[in-house]
Design a protein around this motif. Sequence first.
Motif, PDB file in Angstrom:
ATOM      1  N   ARG A  52       0.826  -1.216   0.000  1.00  0.00           N
ATOM      2  CA  ARG A  52       0.000   0.000   0.000  1.00  0.00           C
ATOM      3  C   ARG A  52       0.857   1.261   0.000  1.00  0.00           C
ATOM      4  O   ARG A  52       0.535   2.238  -0.670  1.00  0.00           O
ATOM      5  N   GLU A  71      -6.175  -7.449  -0.052  1.00  0.00           N
ATOM      6  CA  GLU A  71      -7.239  -7.741   0.907  1.00  0.00           C
ATOM      7  C   GLU A  71      -8.022  -6.495   1.300  1.00  0.00           C
ATOM      8  O   GLU A  71      -9.117  -6.595   1.834  1.00  0.00           O
ATOM      9  N   LYS A  72      -7.471  -5.318   1.049  1.00  0.00           N
ATOM     10  CA  LYS A  72      -8.144  -4.061   1.372  1.00  0.00           C
ATOM     11  C   LYS A  72      -8.356  -3.284   0.079  1.00  0.00           C
ATOM     12  O   LYS A  72      -7.661  -3.523  -0.915  1.00  0.00           O
TER      13      LYS A  72
END
Length: 181
Positions: A128, A154-155
């Motif tokens: 990220r 996952e995000k």
Amino acid sequence: MKLVILDRDGVINQDSDAYIKTLEEWLPIPGAIDAIARLSRGGWTVAVATNQSGLARGYYSPDVLEAMHQRLRALVAEQGGDVGLILHCPHGPDEGCDCRKPKPGLLRRIGAHYGVPLDGVWFVGDARGDLEAALAAGCQPVLVKTGKGPRTLEKPLPAGTLVFDDLAAVADRLLARECTR
């Protein structure tokens, strides 16, 4: 100039939550060296921007880091390619520098070095912080599903993030894009 910027650990070489501390631990991800060489042979300048807080933590020395980068350059050169500027942030996460991703300092230094505006330049990462640095610098964020990529997926990703299986797939897309112009 056609410029692409890559994160290192998890994009070019295997990553480890325990850090890559020795030359022996620096292992290329399958297809990554070939991808860099193909991009280089195709007229792309390939630069690297990498956080290396293991230096601040005392896990390895600047000489070991330089040996890793020399190995990277040598492996790419064996395939007829070249690696351009390699910049690293040597600071720990709490040192308040402007170069540690997600801050855009390393990317901006690469753009300044080459005299290239970063608008739309692809920055390929697996975390990220890489994507956030890309956005902060005006680059196109690109995520690969190697290294921390699966965890990152996952995000929700920043809007406009491109996702590829690995660096080889990124190279395929960039090189194919050139053929259609």
